[in-house]
Design a protein around this motif. Structure first.
Motif, mmCIF file in Angstrom:
data_model
loop_
_atom_site.group_PDB
_atom_site.id
_atom_site.type_symbol
_atom_site.label_atom_id
_atom_site.label_comp_id
_atom_site.label_asym_id
_atom_site.label_seq_id
_atom_site.Cartn_x
_atom_site.Cartn_y
_atom_site.Cartn_z
ATOM 1 N N PRO A 160 0.814 -1.224 0.000
ATOM 2 C CA PRO A 160 0.000 0.000 0.000
ATOM 3 C C PRO A 160 0.839 1.261 0.000
ATOM 4 N N VAL A 161 2.003 1.214 0.613
ATOM 5 C CA VAL A 161 2.910 2.367 0.599
ATOM 6 C C VAL A 161 3.367 2.644 -0.831
ATOM 7 N N ILE A 169 0.567 4.332 -2.981
ATOM 8 C CA ILE A 169 0.415 5.763 -2.738
ATOM 9 C C ILE A 169 1.538 6.554 -3.407
ATOM 10 N N TYR A 227 1.002 7.682 12.174
ATOM 11 C CA TYR A 227 0.562 6.688 11.185
ATOM 12 C C TYR A 227 1.693 5.811 10.642
ATOM 13 N N MET A 285 2.339 4.434 6.547
ATOM 14 C CA MET A 285 1.374 5.126 5.706
ATOM 15 C C MET A 285 1.523 6.643 5.845
ATOM 16 N N ALA A 335 4.289 7.606 3.593
ATOM 17 C CA ALA A 335 3.873 7.580 2.187
ATOM 18 C C ALA A 335 3.062 8.823 1.834
ATOM 19 N N TRP A 336 2.073 9.169 2.660
ATOM 20 C CA TRP A 336 1.260 10.345 2.382
ATOM 21 C C TRP A 336 2.085 11.628 2.462
#
Length: 512
Positions: A333-334, A337, A386, A389, A392-393
């Protein structure tokens, strides 16, 4: 596009692709051999050396590409040798000073990120890092000079051999010696170009007063931008993760970044000849040619980068475990993104080269300063809460923000507008193929899904490009011109790929 520019672009892309592919293959195999924790240590050391290289670059990356082609175009060949000598000597002197600081910092890290190593291994890692740093700086100075002289054939040959040395040394070193061996591969990848810098050191530094005055301002701004840019677009989130999370989280983030960064290298590969070309046209005062080249290259980059990034983001849940091993599944998921953010930020690659060629460095200073502020604020705001994640964001938001500022500046103040309609159509086609790939991976799963997802996504994308008439929006004759520059043996394959994207003959007649 001029034949020499097309040839230089191809050779520059091949040379960069060899380096990028070797880094990706070496990192993927090393990740399987080392695991997340040890890979986290490697990523930390790589980040330290990378920042040190950025601090010591002192304009030696963009000055040759900006001024050598321009001076050649104006017939001032006698000033080129003096400029090269000045750049090389300054770069080496700064590298020595920064190397001392790097050594002190790494030695202080022996109680932190390097603590999982034995005392002897820590010393070996520091020695390897210092050797790599010096070789890297020597290598970069030589390779950037080749780009400035537009000797992309030599660049391609050296880069290919260096890439082979890097990947074999990284894999063998990680297998036999663990962390120190994996890091040693970076030295092997820079040794050949570094050994060729000595003839450049024999050139006497000599720059006339007018050019020196311009160079000082250009170099200082370039240097500042390079430092800030590496903090913004480098792996700075690793420092926050190492402090607020675990070294294993650093390893997972490094794996996700490795996948994203191989896609991020594509603009640099395909645009490697663009800055010298823009600089040459700027020296000739060919503003209209610059405009056409800017819009065409922006559209072409979008046609490649948007489907690549969105497609990789869609298949990341199956691709990450396959490439790096099941221990890195949490990095998927990283990576998604990061790739989605990269899809949009990659549209600014041509804008960056344009701004550099025109010497409009202040906007880059502003955009990167805003990005650095974002890295710090989001690093403290998101990562402690977080973790992966949040990292990543943080990185994704900053990447898009910086590039957006530069694109708006080029359009509003320089008058260089991207091809909005073409970009919109390309984005729709890329989203469609990404959705198809994600549906396949979601419903089938595993490595088998990739075998189906790849061709399904490619077919969907090509069909969508045709339906949306993208080539007509970009340039109705572009496909035929690109095919004409392809070697005869490869023309059937090029025609098979590009032919269906071209507008029908009736459409071209109507355009005429």
């Amino acid at each position: 596009m001029a034949p020499n520019f097309a040839r230089n672009t191809l050779l520059g892309a091949l040379s960069g692709a060899a380096v990028t592919l070797s880094g990706f293959v070496g990192s993927a195999i090393a990740a399987r051999l080392l695991g997340p924790d040890d890979l986290g240590v490697v990523a930390y050391v790589v980040w330290c050396v990378t920042i040190a290289a950025a601090v010591s670059i002192m304009g030696s990356d963009v000055v040759p590409q900006r001024y050598i082609p321009s001076l050649r175009a104006m017939g001032k060949d006698d000033e080129v040798d003096g400029l090269v000598g000045a750049v090389v000597w300054l770069a080496m002197l700064v590298a020595v000073a920064v190397g001392v600081v790097l050594f002190v910092y790494l030695d202080g890290s022996r109680g932190g990120a390097l603590a999982r190593l034995s005392s002897q291994a820590q010393i070996v890692v520091i020695v390897i890092a210092m050797t790599w740093f010096i070789c890297w700086r020597m290598s970069d100075v030589y390779l950037f000079n080749l780009k400035g002289e537009q000797r992309f054939d030599t660049l391609a040959r050296i880069s290919t051999v260096s890439a082979l040395l890097r990947v074999t040394t990284t894999v063998g070193g990680a297998w036999l010696f663990g962390i120190p061996g994996a890091l040693a591969g970076n030295i092997a990848g820079t040794f050949i170009p570094a050994s060729r810098i000595f003839p450049l050191l024999r050139k006497k530094p000599r720059v006339n007063r007018d050019l020196r005055r311009e160079l000082v301002g250009f170099t200082m701004v370039s240097w500042t931008i390079a430092i800030i840019g590496n903090l913004v677009f480098g792996r700075t989130q690793i420092i926050f993760l190492e402090h607020y999370s675990t070294i294993g989280a650093v390893g997972l983030f490094a794996a996700a970044l490795t996948l994203a960064e191989i896609a991020a290298q594509l603009p640099q590969l395909l645009l490697s000849a663009l800055l010298p070309r823009f600089s040459e046209q700027s020296g000739q005062g060919a503003h209209d040619h610059m405009m056409r080249l800017y819009t065409t290259m922006t559209a072409l980059m979008a046609m490649l980068m948007l489907p690549l990034c969105l497609g990789l983001a869609a298949i990341a849940p199956a691709l990450i475990p396959l490439v790096f091993g099941s221990d890195f599944a949490d990095a998927a998921p990283v990576a998604s993104i990061l790739l989605i953010a990269l899809a949009f930020s990659s549209l600014g690659g041509t804008t960056l080269q344009l701004i550099l060629s025109l010497g409009k460095k202040r906007i880059l200073l502003i955009s990167n300063a805003v990005g650095l502020a974002g890295v710090i604020v989001l690093g403290f705001g998101l990562i402690p809460r977080y973790g992966l994640m949040g990292a990543a964001w943080s990185r994704g938001i900053v990447m898009v923000l910086v590039i957006l500022i530069e694109i708006v500046y080029a359009a509003a103040l320089l008058g260089f507008h991207p091809p909005y309609r073409a970009l919109g159509s390309i984005a729709l086609a890329a989203v469609a193929q990404g959705a198809v790939a994600y549906a396949v991976v979601l419903n089938i799963g595993g490595a088998v899904s990739l075998v189906i997802a790849f061709p399904a996504a490619i077919i969907t994308y090509l069909v969508a490009l045709r339906l949306f008439g993208v080539m007509r929006l970009v340039d109705p004759e572009l496909a035929s011109r690109l095919i004409s520059h392809v070697p005869d043996r490869a023309k059937p394959l090029a025609s098979l790929i590009l032919g269906p994207l071209s507008p029908p003959t009736t459409e071209r007649a109507e355009q005429d």
